[in-house]
Design a protein around this motif. Structure first.
Motif, PDB file in Angstrom:
ATOM      1  N   ILE A  42      18.538  90.360  23.124  1.00  0.00           N
ATOM      2  CA  ILE A  42      18.850  90.069  21.721  1.00  0.00           C
ATOM      3  C   ILE A  42      19.545  91.298  21.157  1.00  0.00           C
ATOM      4  N   ASN A  43      20.844  91.186  20.979  1.00  0.00           N
ATOM      5  CA  ASN A  43      21.671  92.349  20.648  1.00  0.00           C
ATOM      6  C   ASN A  43      21.994  92.419  19.153  1.00  0.00           C
ATOM      7  N   LYS A  44      22.515  93.574  18.757  1.00  0.00           N
ATOM      8  CA  LYS A  44      22.907  93.898  17.370  1.00  0.00           C
ATOM      9  C   LYS A  44      21.698  93.977  16.446  1.00  0.00           C
ATOM     10  N   MET A  45      20.582  94.466  16.991  1.00  0.00           N
ATOM     11  CA  MET A  45      19.362  94.602  16.200  1.00  0.00           C
ATOM     12  C   MET A  45      19.547  95.550  15.026  1.00  0.00           C
ATOM     13  N   ASP A  46      20.557  96.434  15.129  1.00  0.00           N
ATOM     14  CA  ASP A  46      20.827  97.361  14.007  1.00  0.00           C
ATOM     15  C   ASP A  46      21.212  96.606  12.738  1.00  0.00           C
ATOM     16  N   PRO A  84      18.452  94.404   9.101  1.00  0.00           N
ATOM     17  CA  PRO A  84      18.168  94.540   7.661  1.00  0.00           C
ATOM     18  C   PRO A  84      19.164  93.797   6.786  1.00  0.00           C
ATOM     19  N   TYR A  85      20.352  93.540   7.303  1.00  0.00           N
ATOM     20  CA  TYR A  85      21.392  92.933   6.464  1.00  0.00           C
ATOM     21  C   TYR A  85      21.468  91.427   6.618  1.00  0.00           C
ATOM     22  N   LEU A  86      20.724  90.903   7.567  1.00  0.00           N
ATOM     23  CA  LEU A  86      20.863  89.481   7.867  1.00  0.00           C
ATOM     24  C   LEU A  86      19.573  88.733   7.594  1.00  0.00           C
ATOM     25  N   LYS A  87      19.709  87.435   7.400  1.00  0.00           N
ATOM     26  CA  LYS A  87      18.525  86.595   7.354  1.00  0.00           C
ATOM     27  C   LYS A  87      18.388  85.981   8.737  1.00  0.00           C
ATOM     28  N   PHE A  88      17.801  86.746   9.628  1.00  0.00           N
ATOM     29  CA  PHE A  88      17.678  86.222  10.989  1.00  0.00           C
ATOM     30  C   PHE A  88      16.215  86.165  11.366  1.00  0.00           C
ATOM     31  N   ASP A  89      15.762  85.013  11.783  1.00  0.00           N
ATOM     32  CA  ASP A  89      14.355  84.802  12.119  1.00  0.00           C
ATOM     33  C   ASP A  89      14.157  84.984  13.627  1.00  0.00           C
ATOM     34  N   LEU A  90      13.771  86.200  13.989  1.00  0.00           N
ATOM     35  CA  LEU A  90      13.607  86.557  15.395  1.00  0.00           C
ATOM     36  C   LEU A  90      12.567  85.687  16.098  1.00  0.00           C
ATOM     37  N   LYS A 130      12.975  83.107  19.416  1.00  0.00           N
ATOM     38  CA  LYS A 130      12.152  83.171  20.630  1.00  0.00           C
ATOM     39  C   LYS A 130      11.405  81.860  20.858  1.00  0.00           C
ATOM     40  N   ALA A 131      10.917  81.280  19.775  1.00  0.00           N
ATOM     41  CA  ALA A 131      10.180  80.014  19.911  1.00  0.00           C
ATOM     42  C   ALA A 131      11.104  78.919  20.441  1.00  0.00           C
ATOM     43  N   GLY A 176      23.281  82.010  15.370  1.00  0.00           N
ATOM     44  CA  GLY A 176      22.150  81.253  14.833  1.00  0.00           C
ATOM     45  C   GLY A 176      20.912  81.340  15.704  1.00  0.00           C
ATOM     46  N   GLU A 177      19.735  81.218  15.066  1.00  0.00           N
ATOM     47  CA  GLU A 177      18.470  81.218  15.815  1.00  0.00           C
ATOM     48  C   GLU A 177      18.370  80.014  16.742  1.00  0.00           C
ATOM     49  N   ASP A 178      19.105  78.965  16.386  1.00  0.00           N
ATOM     50  CA  ASP A 178      18.940  77.714  17.138  1.00  0.00           C
ATOM     51  C   ASP A 178      19.868  77.586  18.339  1.00  0.00           C
ATOM     52  N   LYS A 179      20.539  78.675  18.691  1.00  0.00           N
ATOM     53  CA  LYS A 179      21.438  78.636  19.865  1.00  0.00           C
ATOM     54  C   LYS A 179      20.767  78.081  21.118  1.00  0.00           C
ATOM     55  N   PRO A 180      19.504  78.465  21.380  1.00  0.00           N
ATOM     56  CA  PRO A 180      18.869  77.945  22.607  1.00  0.00           C
ATOM     57  C   PRO A 180      18.745  76.425  22.614  1.00  0.00           C
TER      58      PRO A 180
END
Ligand SMILES: Nc1nc2c(ncn2[C@@H]2O[C@H](COP(=O)(O)OP(=O)(O)O)[C@@H](O)[C@H]2O)c(=O)[nH]1
Ligand SMILES: [Mg+2]
Ligand SMILES: [Zn+2]
Ligand SMILES: [Zn+2]
Lengths: 126, 272
Positions: free
Chosen positions: B215-219, B222-228, B232-233, B196-200
């Protein structure tokens, strides 16, 4: 469950302190200081304590914990504020740049010992 | 006053204290400070000397021993001009995969050593050893993090060469390893975009105490709904100084930036 490691560290320190005494001593109380941002769950510590101190110098001891509120100074506006989490913003200017001043403490403040005088021990064993 | 015979004995060193703040009591036995505890209960005619109370102001960090050992490790690294990195993450974020690719792609330029921390098994060490890098596996058993003394022991076995890089892969756990300094030069937190984005926000201590976030598994983006940007914020709320590198251990994208970062760390003087 690093609270168990924490308790083991406390036992080690107290054991070393007890070993330095030349009289027979019993540890009655340990006073800890734990800041709200120290990363230690006091409830967890409390839960693990009785089993962890079995058979150690702390078996009979009371553990008291003094909590320390977290406060920080904002690096942007210099305001001093209380915080609950590392991600809390400065309530005045909204900045996340801060220097945490208190609340990260994880200390053994004091140990209270009951010292048996040498001749009392002798009397008891006579 | 002596509880045994009622005389007023002297020579008792009685220290009572009232802790500041609101103490909480842990443990079953409650001892009232200031109340005499009776020594050997002999016949009332015998005046047994009373026990006395002593308060020892310890004022020491609970993790003092670990911190001192960590400083020793740090001194060892500095003396040999070794750059040591402590890699932390949840299980499965890709720490071992990142190391495997790093060793493969940079192993000819830099001498690497690896310390693998897992609760059980030597599987990760075997993966590293397969590429020819010297590695020591530390099994922590029930322990959920590495401690400085374990690294110290592992270093004695590894005996890393001067000028080398030592990677310490911590036990997969975003909570406990944050409290235990190992003597590393930098702490590197790995998060994969399948988390999750909210891990931090959920594990602030770890993101607070790290200098770099991989930030790993960037490949898989395209398949995920991940808000980079959200990740970071959130991480910057916890630690505004945190650096980020996006990469994929699988495809190799972004790995160059990681190597550049590593090189920069190696050539910079040791932070205090
Ligand atoms: N798609 C993808 N999978 C990855 C990547 N890095 C690691 N993995 C996979 O994630 C799983 C866990 O990786 P591993 O390196 O063992 O994680 P560790 O527990 O942090 O050491 C393995 O199945 C890897 O193949 C990546 O960049 N992309
Ligand atoms: Mg691994
Ligand atoms: Zn733990
Ligand atoms: Zn401010």
């Amino acid at each position: 469950m690093h609270e168990l490691s924490i308790i083991h560290s406390i036992i080690e320190t107290v054991e070393a302190t007890v070993a330095e005494q030349d009289a027979v001593v019993e540890v009655e109380r340990v006073l800890l200081q734990i800041g709200d941002l120290a990363g230690v769950e006091v409830e967890n510590l409390e839960f693990l304590w009785p089993a962890a101190v079995q058979g150690t110098v702390l078996q009979q001891a009371e553990c008291a914990v003094e909590r320390v509120e977290a406060r920080a100074v904002c690096l942007d506006c210099n305001g001093n504020f209380a915080l609950k989490n590392y991600f809390d913003a400065c309530p005045v200017c909204g900045s996340f740049w801060k220097e945490v001043k208190t609340g990260e403490e994880l200390k053994i403040k004091s140990i209270e010992l009951c010292v048996q005088p040498a001749d009392a021990v002798a009397t008891a064993t006579n | 006053m002596c509880a045994t015979c009622g005389c007023s004995g002297d020579g008792h060193k009685l220290t009572t204290f009232v802790p500041t703040g609101k103490p909480r009591n842990i443990g079953a036995l409650q001892v009232d400070a200031g109340v005499m505890v009776q020594a050997a209960a002999g016949p009332p005619t015998i005046h047994a000397p009373e026990p006395s109370k002593t308060l020892i102001e310890v004022e020491r960090d609970v993790l003092d021993k670990n911190n001192r050992l960590a400083e020793r490790n740090r001194g060892y690294f500095e003396a040999r001009n070794i750059a040591a990195f402590n890699l932390v993450s949840s299980p499965g974020s890709g720490k071992t995969s990142i190391l495997e690719r790093t060793l493969l792609e940079r192993g000819t330029q830099t001498k690497f050593y690896v310390i693998e921390g897992d609760q059980q098994s030597a599987r990760d060490a075997e993966r590293i050893a397969a590429g020819g890098t010297p590695v020591v596996q530390v099994n922590t058993g029930k322990g959920c993090h590495l401690e400085a003394n374990m690294v110290h022991e592992a270093l004695r076995q590894l005996d890393p060469a001067p000028g080398s890089v030592v990677f310490i892969e911590n036990v997969g756990n975003l909570v406990c390893p944050s409290m235990f300094d190992l003597g590393e030069r930098n702490r590197v937190v790995v998060i994969s975009i399948t988390e999750g984005e909210d891990k931090p926000l959920k594990y602030p201590d770890m993101f607070r105490s790290s200098q770099l976030c991989l930030i790993n598994k960037m490949d898989l983006l395209p398949y995920l709904k991940f808000d980079l940007d959200a990740l970071k914020a959130f991480a910057r709320q916890v630690n505004p100084e945190l650096e980020f590198i996006e990469l994929s251990a699988t495809t190799g994208q972004g790995m160059e930036n990681w190597y550049t970062w590593l090189n920069n760390q190696k050539t910079q003087p040791h932070p205090n």
